[in-house]
Design an enzyme around this catalytic site. Structure first.
Site, mmCIF file in Angstrom:
data_model
loop_
_atom_site.group_PDB
_atom_site.id
_atom_site.type_symbol
_atom_site.label_atom_id
_atom_site.label_comp_id
_atom_site.label_asym_id
_atom_site.label_seq_id
_atom_site.Cartn_x
_atom_site.Cartn_y
_atom_site.Cartn_z
ATOM 1 N N PRO A 10 20.648 -20.678 28.179
ATOM 2 C CG PRO A 10 20.060 -21.480 26.079
ATOM 3 C CD PRO A 10 19.578 -20.598 27.199
ATOM 4 C CG ASN A 11 25.277 -23.646 26.209
ATOM 5 O OD1 ASN A 11 25.368 -24.739 26.766
ATOM 6 N ND2 ASN A 11 24.735 -23.519 25.011
ATOM 7 N NE ARG A 18 33.750 -24.322 25.088
ATOM 8 C CZ ARG A 18 32.569 -24.660 24.562
ATOM 9 N NH1 ARG A 18 31.677 -25.283 25.283
ATOM 10 N NH2 ARG A 18 32.269 -24.350 23.313
ATOM 11 C CE1 TYR A 23 28.936 -14.778 24.363
ATOM 12 C CE2 TYR A 23 30.241 -16.765 24.082
ATOM 13 C CZ TYR A 23 29.188 -15.964 23.713
ATOM 14 O OH TYR A 23 28.369 -16.359 22.685
ATOM 15 C CG ASN A 74 22.335 -13.213 27.985
ATOM 16 O OD1 ASN A 74 21.884 -13.633 26.910
ATOM 17 N ND2 ASN A 74 23.619 -13.000 28.181
ATOM 18 C CB ALA A 77 21.241 -20.214 21.794
ATOM 19 C CD GLU A 98 17.110 -9.543 23.525
ATOM 20 O OE1 GLU A 98 15.895 -9.533 23.243
ATOM 21 O OE2 GLU A 98 17.987 -9.631 22.671
ATOM 22 C CG HIS A 100 22.327 -10.275 23.781
ATOM 23 N ND1 HIS A 100 22.043 -11.610 23.950
ATOM 24 C CD2 HIS A 100 21.210 -9.690 23.299
ATOM 25 C CE1 HIS A 100 20.799 -11.821 23.552
ATOM 26 N NE2 HIS A 100 20.264 -10.685 23.164
ATOM 27 N NE ARG A 107 29.429 -13.600 18.712
ATOM 28 C CZ ARG A 107 29.048 -14.472 19.648
ATOM 29 N NH1 ARG A 107 28.279 -14.096 20.648
ATOM 30 N NH2 ARG A 107 29.457 -15.727 19.575
#
Ligand code: CA2
Length: 141
Positions: A10-11, A18, A23, A74, A77, A98, A100, A107
Site C-alpha cells: 500500500p501507498n 511525497r 523514500y 515490500n 505498512a 522482504e 524496505h 524510525r
C-alpha cells in the site's frame, strides 16, 4: 529461466511524489524499470504487482504457487500488521525476501516489528531502491 514476482504494498504507488526525504525521489515506475534492466542482465524473468489491498496481495501470493521461483516483497505498512500475508507466504513455500526502502529500525517503534520477516529467507532495509536489485541478484544465482 527463473521467474521472480515483485510485490509492492500500500501507498508505494505514490513513491516519488511525497516524503522524498524518507523514500527518495524515485517513482515506482522508475524502480520497476531499474529492476527490468537488472533482470535482463541476470537472465531472469520478472513480473510486477502493486496493490493497496491486503486480500489482493494474499490472492497474488497464493496464485504464485508453482508459477514463480521466488518473491521479492515490500509489504509496506502491512509488514507490521498482516498475519494474512505472512500465512500466505508460509503456505506457498516460495523463497521470499522482504525489502524496505527506508531503515525501518531507525524510525518509529511500530515499524521495528515485522510479521513477515520470520517466514522470509531474509530482509533488506534502508538501502533504498538498491534493496530490490540486491534481492534479485541473490535469487538469480
Ligand atoms: O521503507 C519502506 O519501504 C516501507 O515499507 C514503506 C512503507 C512503511 O509503512 C514501512 O514501514 C516501510 C510506507 C510506504 C508508503 O510510501 C509512500 C511514498 C510516498 C508518499 C507516501 C507514501
Amino acid at each position: 529461466m527463473k521467474k521472480i514476482l515483485i510485490i509492492n504494498g500500500p501507498n508505494l504507488n505514490m513513491l516519488g511524489t511525497r516524503e522524498p526525504e524518507v523514500y527518495g525521489k524515485t517513482t515506482l515506475k522508475d524502480i520497476e524499470n531499474e529492476i527490468k534492466t537488472s533482470a535482463e542482465k541476470n537472465k531472469v524473468e520478472v513480473e510486477f504487482f502493486q496493490s493497496n489491498h491486503e486480500g489482493d496481495i494474499v490472492d497474488k501470493i497464493c496464485a504464485a504457487k508453482n508459477n514463480f521461483n521466488a518473491i521479492i516483497i515490500n509489504p509496506a505498512a502491512y509488514t507490521h500488521t498482516s498475519v494474512a500475508i505472512r500465512d500466505a507466504i508460509a503456505a506457498v513455500e516460495i523463497p521470499t525476501i522482504e525489502v524496505h526502502i527506508s531503515n525501518v529500525y531507525s524510525r518509529e517503534e511500530f515499524r521495528h516489528n515485522s510479521l513477515i520477516a520470520p517466514v522470509c529467507t531474509g530482509q533488506i532495509a534502508g538501502l533504498g531502491v538498491q534493496g530490490y536489485i540486491l534481492a534479485l541478484e541473490y535469487f538469480s544465482r
